[in-house]
Design a protein around this motif. Structure first.
Motif, short mmCIF file in Angstrom:
data_model
loop_
_atom_site.label_atom_id
_atom_site.label_comp_id
_atom_site.label_asym_id
_atom_site.label_seq_id
_atom_site.Cartn_x
_atom_site.Cartn_y
_atom_site.Cartn_z
N GLU B 204 46.48 46.59 38.26
CA GLU B 204 45.20 45.99 38.62
C GLU B 204 44.18 46.12 37.49
O GLU B 204 43.49 45.16 37.16
CB GLU B 204 44.66 46.65 39.88
CG GLU B 204 43.51 45.88 40.48
CD GLU B 204 43.01 46.51 41.76
OE1 GLU B 204 43.82 47.13 42.48
OE2 GLU B 204 41.82 46.36 42.04
N PHE B 211 41.51 39.66 32.40
CA PHE B 211 40.69 38.54 32.87
C PHE B 211 39.34 38.56 32.17
O PHE B 211 38.85 37.54 31.70
CB PHE B 211 40.51 38.65 34.38
CG PHE B 211 39.90 37.42 34.98
CD1 PHE B 211 40.70 36.41 35.46
CD2 PHE B 211 38.53 37.27 35.05
CE1 PHE B 211 40.16 35.27 36.00
CE2 PHE B 211 37.98 36.14 35.57
CZ PHE B 211 38.79 35.13 36.05
N VAL B 228 38.64 31.63 41.84
CA VAL B 228 39.61 32.07 42.84
C VAL B 228 40.47 33.19 42.26
O VAL B 228 40.70 34.22 42.90
CB VAL B 228 40.49 30.90 43.28
CG1 VAL B 228 41.57 31.38 44.22
CG2 VAL B 228 39.65 29.82 43.93
N SER B 230 39.88 35.26 39.84
CA SER B 230 39.23 36.52 39.54
C SER B 230 39.08 37.36 40.78
O SER B 230 39.00 38.58 40.71
CB SER B 230 37.86 36.27 38.92
OG SER B 230 37.01 35.70 39.88
N GLY B 231 39.06 36.73 41.92
CA GLY B 231 38.95 37.50 43.15
C GLY B 231 40.28 38.12 43.54
O GLY B 231 40.35 38.92 44.46
N LEU B 232 41.29 37.70 42.85
CA LEU B 232 42.64 38.06 43.27
C LEU B 232 43.11 39.22 42.41
O LEU B 232 43.54 39.03 41.29
CB LEU B 232 43.51 36.84 43.05
CG LEU B 232 44.86 36.84 43.70
CD1 LEU B 232 44.71 36.22 45.06
CD2 LEU B 232 45.81 36.03 42.87
N LYS B 234 44.91 41.98 43.87
CA LYS B 234 45.91 42.78 44.58
C LYS B 234 47.12 41.93 44.91
O LYS B 234 47.01 40.77 45.22
CB LYS B 234 45.31 43.30 45.89
CG LYS B 234 44.29 44.37 45.71
CD LYS B 234 44.74 45.61 46.44
CE LYS B 234 43.70 46.71 46.32
NZ LYS B 234 43.45 47.08 44.93
N GLU B 236 48.89 42.12 47.45
CA GLU B 236 48.92 41.67 48.84
C GLU B 236 48.17 40.37 49.00
O GLU B 236 48.47 39.57 49.86
CB GLU B 236 48.28 42.72 49.76
CG GLU B 236 48.99 44.03 49.80
CD GLU B 236 48.49 44.95 48.71
OE1 GLU B 236 47.45 45.57 48.89
OE2 GLU B 236 49.15 45.03 47.66
N HIS B 237 47.14 40.22 48.16
CA HIS B 237 46.34 39.03 48.32
C HIS B 237 47.04 37.78 47.81
O HIS B 237 46.67 36.68 48.13
CB HIS B 237 45.01 39.21 47.59
CG HIS B 237 44.17 40.29 48.18
ND1 HIS B 237 43.18 40.93 47.49
CD2 HIS B 237 44.20 40.84 49.40
CE1 HIS B 237 42.64 41.84 48.26
NE2 HIS B 237 43.23 41.81 49.42
N GLY B 240 49.92 34.13 50.59
CA GLY B 240 49.12 33.20 51.36
C GLY B 240 47.92 32.64 50.64
O GLY B 240 47.12 31.95 51.23
N ASN B 241 47.79 32.94 49.36
CA ASN B 241 46.71 32.30 48.65
C ASN B 241 47.18 30.95 48.16
O ASN B 241 48.13 30.82 47.40
CB ASN B 241 46.29 33.17 47.46
CG ASN B 241 45.10 32.59 46.76
OD1 ASN B 241 45.13 31.45 46.32
ND2 ASN B 241 44.04 33.35 46.67
#
Lengths: 631, 746
Positions: B204, B211, B228, B230-232, B234, B236-237, B240-241
């Protein structure tokens, strides 16, 4: 959780996204009955933030397809629903909901106003909720040519309105700004009640913003202010963000050294008073449309007050403006400024030179305005304290009988009582800590100290003003009523004071007798300018006090004492412990006033007793916690 | 061809998985969809890739194993045998290895769900459970394949990623100017994939640092995607993104000249930079062309879409963009027909009609599809009448041009409370329909003629059916009103479309349905269910009967009004389909999408025949020129792009709007393009000039890259402000008066 917040904060550079603090997550979990350890909370926080961002991103698609610019709660809910998450209910309003913090508790909430359904149901003037959606067509551009020139000026802009509206607009503006007072009245009345002029609102607002260009013409200013009043009172108009514009126009009339005030014959004082009333009215009825309005108004008033370069008429405006905004505004802004301001005012008032005569007269105006303001401040503060001490008067019937306005002040009405009820005022979070502490970094001065300080400025004139308790004729045995024995002489003094004092042109606020409004809970007396048709759609806490009006005020001023009024005209104050002398007014008073047997000192000595905070509750209510003392 | 050898299969499989996810979530249609979906171009490549793969590295071996496993579970015995023979794998080894693999994969998947440390398998798609739920596909096998084919499995040293990237950056900066622009195209896809790899492998902090360091270098038009990303942070995230899914399921397509490509290849080989090379092989598709490297502006004008540019082959198919012959011009037949109707005054009217149309349609357009390529509904008498009316009007049409601009009428929706979402006019401009956020559809009569519905069945029995004015008698006079409200949807209505004969109205909504309304009875006739997600747009064919719908499920569906299931499903877009439009000859449909591409689909066979890239934001409006040759598209970036359909090229860029272009329309003769936008303006563009300015030589050039003239300002004929009213629909009347519509938004 507010969707807008996340989107708005995403713009910030240093933090790319809105982040929900870990503590919040923990609090939320706690409220659901789950204890979170640190690392779980951290993980959850991150996930929550991510999910929020995801939902926000998804929701923006619904906004785009609805061809809107504003992301609504509905959009967000749709995004949630489509990702199989329960929607957030209850915030589906189209307008932005004020999202505000309570500093003390680290609590953030969406303001949710109470709606009094009973009042809504029994209201006689039900606002027409939604007009029917309709299509209207107009030829905008003929052969590709049209009003390609910039559409800054009103007339050309108005031309794209429909014929009817255009005609209406022309008629109304012409008659309001024209010569015929009768026509003006009719026009204002219509403006006040016409339900179909929403489309014209921007134009009227624009016209009103013309105050700045007619500052030499009191009459025109007055008319424009009346226009504001009518617009504000129109129940069918949704002012929205135009409130800000209206407020700035009104503030202009209150605060600016209008060109009209150069000529001392021009009664710009009345204009300022009227504008101040209007301001408070706008604020109390529409203040919730624009967040932070109250704060802004207070700030600009404060700025004027603290600026010694400004002419006295501006200061006067600031004082009446504060007064009109309620005693809390006075306590918060005027009172702390008083010591500093006093020195300046003193200097003006002490200058007896001929050249200074005009300025000095202005100074007296300011003096009077301040006096009235602080007087009510003291009174209201005392009342609110007494009520607090009693543990709130929620259960008791409100003493309607002593909630009066003076009808004898023609054309001028008392400003609405300050509200300390959160939920109405825009700045209610400022008052959230309770009646006594409006501001975050500001500690309230205890009443006795405040009184002492004020007394040091105003001396007996303050004391005298405070003697206007309910009079003998005041029959209702309301819990807060004073024992009748206590008001033998002083009422007379007041009456005399009112008539005898040579403060030229005592205007609105000066004429208002202090009211013994027993409740700090926003007994918002409908200002008379509203002429009874006061929109109360949401103001659940407002209660018109029609009963009190006819009983009280007359009774209060009728019974003059049999003997000569015991009244001292020596109302010069002492600034105890300060360098400057007290202000002496005796020269301005008619020497024919009979001297009273009792010197004003008598009162002055006893006045500090108001500080007896530890007294039993019952006693307090009986004595109404008043400055009025038995002799 | 630089694409990795085993790429097609991967793409193929993942595509399948994806469609299944959608359909499974949709609940029904899973099998139907599987059958109907036309294979997108990527998938159409032969799946014999792995067989050709020479290197018997363990990786490849595993891949083969998985494929074998898959084939076996599906009882493709023949294929298994062939593959085994060709790959030279023994039966038992394959058996044991495969099982081992499967076991570890499934275990991993379960663990992933339980502990949130995702195995490679479960990460691949969110569809692990979804696939299992689709029995037709024998979903249990999928994970095996996924394990092996899952991307981002490579474990480079996370600390070196920055070095790799900046190494490449240095290299690109050092190359000759002419190659720099082309090679710079690599940055964005590499950046994204490297970042995702870091995130995927749970680095991470490194991912964040990566980034931070390089996101600023990316082209500004990728901002939305970067946000989008940059918010990601993990793993787990990643599940489904959608955006992520797009990056993974589709290869980012780059067009690079051979010279530049050689440079790159040499560099990477010299440096032994396997990490980057792997990414290029696995996730990028480099479309190499011979010829001059492209300039920066050429590249910029074509890039911006979610998955890079379109491959050149994608736009090679022949498109019959010509117009169909007007049926009335079938002279002798037509004459008889109309005379047979005994309509007095007809013959007179026909003269001008013929004259006006004669010049255009007499000679058969060589680019036109066959008249019966798509079965079209027979013309009814009323349609013919309408055609005649149309001809009459057309003779009074104003010829527009830079010197004679159209008059504009604005239809303002008042008191819409921010709720107006869609508008449509009938072709004859007699009716206007609005879709609203409160789930209603409202229809207004624009003419003094009020809207009347047909009498009830009982009343209809009473009327004299033989009377001359029977059509008048069936109408219920009591129901006459200026507007009608159609209730039925349970969510905001995002699109409305009138049928050309004005008998029907289509509306699509957030509730996932498309509804067909009768404008005779003002009731709902059919609710077409198929999209189980919001339907963003729907459009009737210019000949009626067919209609197209597209929505959040990324699939456009072609329907016929008398079929409750779609006739065609057009799958290929990587994000929501935001707008749809029929070609004037009804043989093609264009769809615009949030993946920032426009696709043109052939209705006959369901193929995607054109992919247009170049928009930098979701596309919200499309318009075909009346002659069918050109397509205009408008997007949230405020730009309007013009496309030549025949050559599959961008031929113009119209800059001027400052906000989303929600509406585009060509004038009846195609001389003027009108665009309406959220920025409260209508702009008129000189489309003739835009089309003429293009050097036709460019089209034939081998590279197929044209240089766009920067002439937006010359093409802009006028900007027309509205009063705080976003323009959401435009329509040219038959006489070329421009109608605009929008809701007053105080």
């Amino acid at each position: 959780l507010h969707s807008g917040g996340a989107a708005a904060m995403a713009d910030r550079e240093e933090r790319r996204f809105a982040e929900v603090p870990r503590e919040s997550i923990r609090l939320m979990a706690e409220s659901a009955g789950v204890e979170l350890s640190d690392d779980v909370a951290a993980l959850l926080t991150e996930d929550v933030c991510y999910r929020l961002r995801e939902a926000t991103q998804n929701s923006s698609q619904f906004m785009r397809h609805a061809k809107r610019r504003k992301l609504t709660v509905e959009d967000f809910n749709r995004a949630l629903r489509w990702s199989n998450v329960e929607a957030v209910c209850g915030y589906g309003a189209q307008d932005t909901l004020p999202f505000r913090p309570i500093k003390e508790g680290d609590l953030f909430f969406v303001e949710d106003r109470e709606v009094n359904l009973v009042e809504l149901a029994l209201a006689t003037n039900i606002p027409k909720g939604c007009a029917e959606t309709m299509v209207r067509v107009q030829v905008s551009y003929l052969d590709g040519k049209g009003n390609l020139e910039p559409q800054g000026t009103v007339p050309s802009a108005v031309q794209t309105l429909s014929d009817d509206l255009l005609k209406y607009y022309q008629q109304i503006t012409r008659s309001i700004l024209g010569e015929d007072p009768h026509l003006m009245k009719v026009a204002l009345l219509d403006l006040q009640s016409n339900s179909k002029i929403a489309a014209l609102l921007p134009y009227f607002v624009y016209v009103i913003s013309g105050v700045k260009s007619v500052s030499h013409d009191l009459e025109q200013l007055n008319r424009l202010l009346h226009m504001v009043k009518s617009l504000v009172q129109n129940p069918y108009l949704y002012l929205g963000s135009y409130v800000r514009s209206l407020v700035s126009s009104v503030m202009y009339c209150i605060l600016e050294p209008l060109a009209a005030s150069i000529n001392p014959l021009n009664d710009h004082w009345t204009l300022r008073d009227y504008a101040a009333l209007l301001l408070s009215h706008i604020f109390w009825t529409h203040g919730d449309l624009v967040s932070g309005l109250y704060h802004q108004i207070l700030l600009s008033l404060q700025k004027v007050l603290s600026d010694p370069v400004r002419p006295l008429c501006s200061h006067y405006g600031a004082v009446v403006g504060l007064h009109a905004l309620g005693w809390k505004a006075v306590e918060r802004v005027l009172y702390p400024h008083l010591p500093a301001y006093w020195a300046n005012l003193q200097a003006v008032l002490d200058d007896y030179s001929v050249s200074n005569a005009q300025v000095k007269a202005d100074g007296h105006k300011v003096y009077g305005a301040i006096l009235v303001a602080v007087e009510r401040l003291l009174k209201m503060k005392a009342l609110s304290l007494s009520v607090n001490a009693e543990g709130g008067i929620g259960g008791l019937p409100r003493p309607g009988g002593i909630m009066g306005c003076r009808e004898s002040s023609p054309g001028l009405s008392p400003p609405p009582e300050p509200l300390s009820e959160p939920g109405l005022g825009i700045a209610s979070h400022l008052h959230a800590g309770g009646a006594g502490c409006p501001w975050e970094d500001w500690t309230p001065v205890p009443l006795p100290a405040m009184y002492c300080e004020l007394y040091s400025f105003f001396g007996d004139s303050l004391a005298v003003r405070f003697s206007t308790g309910p009079s003998l004729g005041n029959s209702p045995p309301a819990p807060l009523a004073q024992p009748p024995t206590t008001r033998k002489e002083l009422p007379g003094g007041t009456a005399n004071l009112d008539t005898a004092r040579k403060m030229p042109q005592l205007t609105a606020n000066l004429n208002i007798s202090p009211r013994q409004d027993g409740s700090p809970h926003g007994e918002l007396t409908a200002p008379s300018m509203v002429s009874g048709r006061y929109v109360q759609a949401f103001a659940a806490c407002q209660r018109p006090s029609g009963l009190s009006r006819d009983v009280f005020p007359k009774a209060r001023f009728n019974p003059l004492p049999a003997g000569p009024p015991i009244f001292s005209f020596v109302i010069g104050g002492r600034q105890m412990g300060r360098r400057c002398q007290g202000r002496r007014f005796q020269t301005t008073f008619t020497p024919s006033q009979p001297l009273s047997a009792v010197s004003s000192r008598t009162y002055a000595h006893k006045l500090p007793v108001i500080g007896r905070v530890g007294k039993p509750v019952r006693r307090w209510t009986c004595s109404q916690y008043s400055l009025h003392l038995p002799l | 061809m630089a694409a990795v050898q085993d790429a097609p299969v991967e793409a193929d499989n993942e595509k399948e998985i994806k469609t299944e996810t959608l359909n499974d979530a949709a609940g029904n249609h899973a099998s139907a969809a599987g059958g109907v979906i036309p294979s997108p171009p990527v998938a159409s490549t032969s799946s014999s890739g792995p067989a050709k793969a020479g290197g018997p590295g363990s990786e490849e071996q595993q891949t083969l194993m998985a494929v074998l496993q898959f084939l076996k579970k599906n009882n493709f015995v023949g294929a298994v045998d062939v593959l085994r023979r060709e790959a030279g794998i023994l039966e038992d080894s394959d058996e044991s290895q495969g099982q081992e693999l499967a076991a570890s994969a499934l275990g991993g998947a379960e663990a992933g769900d339980a502990t949130c440390t995702l195995s490679r398998a479960s990460s691949c798609t969110t569809s692990t459970p979804a696939v299992a739920a689709a029995p037709a596909k024998g979903g249990e096998d999928q994970p095996d394949v996924n394990v092996v084919l899952s991307a981002y499995s490579q474990q480079g040293d996370p600390a070196l990623y920055q070095g790799y990237y900046s190494g490449l950056k240095k290299f690109v900066e050092s190359v000759l100017d002419c190659h720099r622009a082309e090679l710079s195209q690599l940055f964005y896809p590499l950046f994204v994939h490297m970042y995702l790899e870091l995130v995927y492998n749970n680095h991470e902090t490194e991912a964040k640092a990566f980034f931070e360091k390089f996101s600023g270098d990316q082209e500004c038009y990728y901002q939305d995607d970067l946000r989008v990303l940059s918010g990601l942070t993990k793993k787990e995230h990643m599940k489904g993104n959608e955006t992520l899914l797009d990056f993974r399921t589709s290869k980012f397509v780059l067009r690079i000249s051979r010279d530049s490509y050689q440079l790159l290849k040499r560099h990477l080989q010299e440096r032994q930079n396997n990490q980057i090379w792997n990414i290029i092989q696995e996730h990028l598709y480099i479309d190499i062309f011979d010829g001059m490297p492209r300039s920066k502006s050429q590249i910029d004008s074509m890039s911006g879409s979610l998955a890079g540019e379109a491959k050149r082959e994608a736009n090679k198919a022949k498109v019959f963009y010509g117009l169909l012959k007007e049926p009335e011009i079938d002279v002798p037949l037509d004459d008889e027909d109309e005379e047979g109707e005994n309509e007095e005054g007809k013959p007179k009217k026909k003269k001008p009609k013929k004259d006006s149309m004669g010049s255009k349609s007499k000679k058969q357009d060589p680019n036109a599809p066959q008249q019966n390529r798509i079965p079209l509904p027979e013309l009814k008498d009323s349609d013919k009448l309408d055609k005649i009316m149309y001809m009459k009007e057309a003779t009074k049409r104003i010829r527009l041009g830079p010197e004679s601009l159209p008059s504009i009428c604005f239809y303002t929706f008042l008191n819409a409370y921010q709720g107006l979402t869609a508008v449509d006019f009938t072709d004859d401009s007699s009716l206007i329909a609005g879709g609203f956020a409160d789930s209603t559809v409202r229809v207004w009569s624009v003419t003094p003629k009020k809207l009347r519905s047909v009498k009830s069945a009982a009343d209809l029995n009473l009327i004299d059916k033989e009377s001359d004015d029977v059509l008048e008698r069936i109408m219920d006079e009591k129901s006459a009103s200026e507007s009608k409200i159609l209730y039925g949807h349970s969510g905001p209505v995002y699109g409305v479309s009138f049928s050309p004969d004005r008998n029907y109205l289509l509306s699509c909504s957030e509730d996932g349905t498309v509804r067909l309304w009768s404008l005779q009875t003002f009731t709902c006739l059919v609710g077409y269910k198929g999209h189980n997600y919001p339907v963003w747009d729907t459009q009737f064919s210019p000949y009626g009967y067919y209609f197209i719908s597209g929505g959040h499920d990324r699939v456009a569906r072609l329907w016929a009004t008398d079929h409750y299931q779609p006739l065609r499903m057009f799958a290929g877009h990587l994000a929501d389909i935001t707008c749809t439009q029929f070609h004037p000859n009804s043989n093609y449909v264009a769809t615009g999408s949030a993946d920032r591409t426009v696709r043109l689909w052939d209705i006959l066979n369901g193929n995607c025949v054109r992919i247009f890239t170049g928009h930098k934001g979701p596309i919200h409006s499309l318009a075909f020129s009346p002659n069918g040759k050109y397509l205009a598209s408008g997007a949230t970036d405020g730009r309007v792009l013009l496309w030549d359909i025949g050559h599959g090229l961008m031929i113009g860029e119209l800059k001027g709007h400052t906000d989303t272009v929600y509406s585009l329309k060509f004038s009846r003769d195609g001389e003027i393009l009108a665009s309406g936008s959220m920025d409260n303006t209508v702009r008129l563009w000189d489309s003739i000039k835009a089309f003429d300015d293009i050097e036709t030589d460019d089209f034939t050039a081998a590279t197929g890259h044209i240089h766009l003239p920067e002439n937006s300002q010359e093409l802009l004929l006028g900007t027309y402000m509205t009063k705080s009213t976003p323009v959401i629909h435009l329509h040219f009347t038959r006489r070329n008066l421009l109608l605009a519509a929008g809701a007053y938004n105080p």
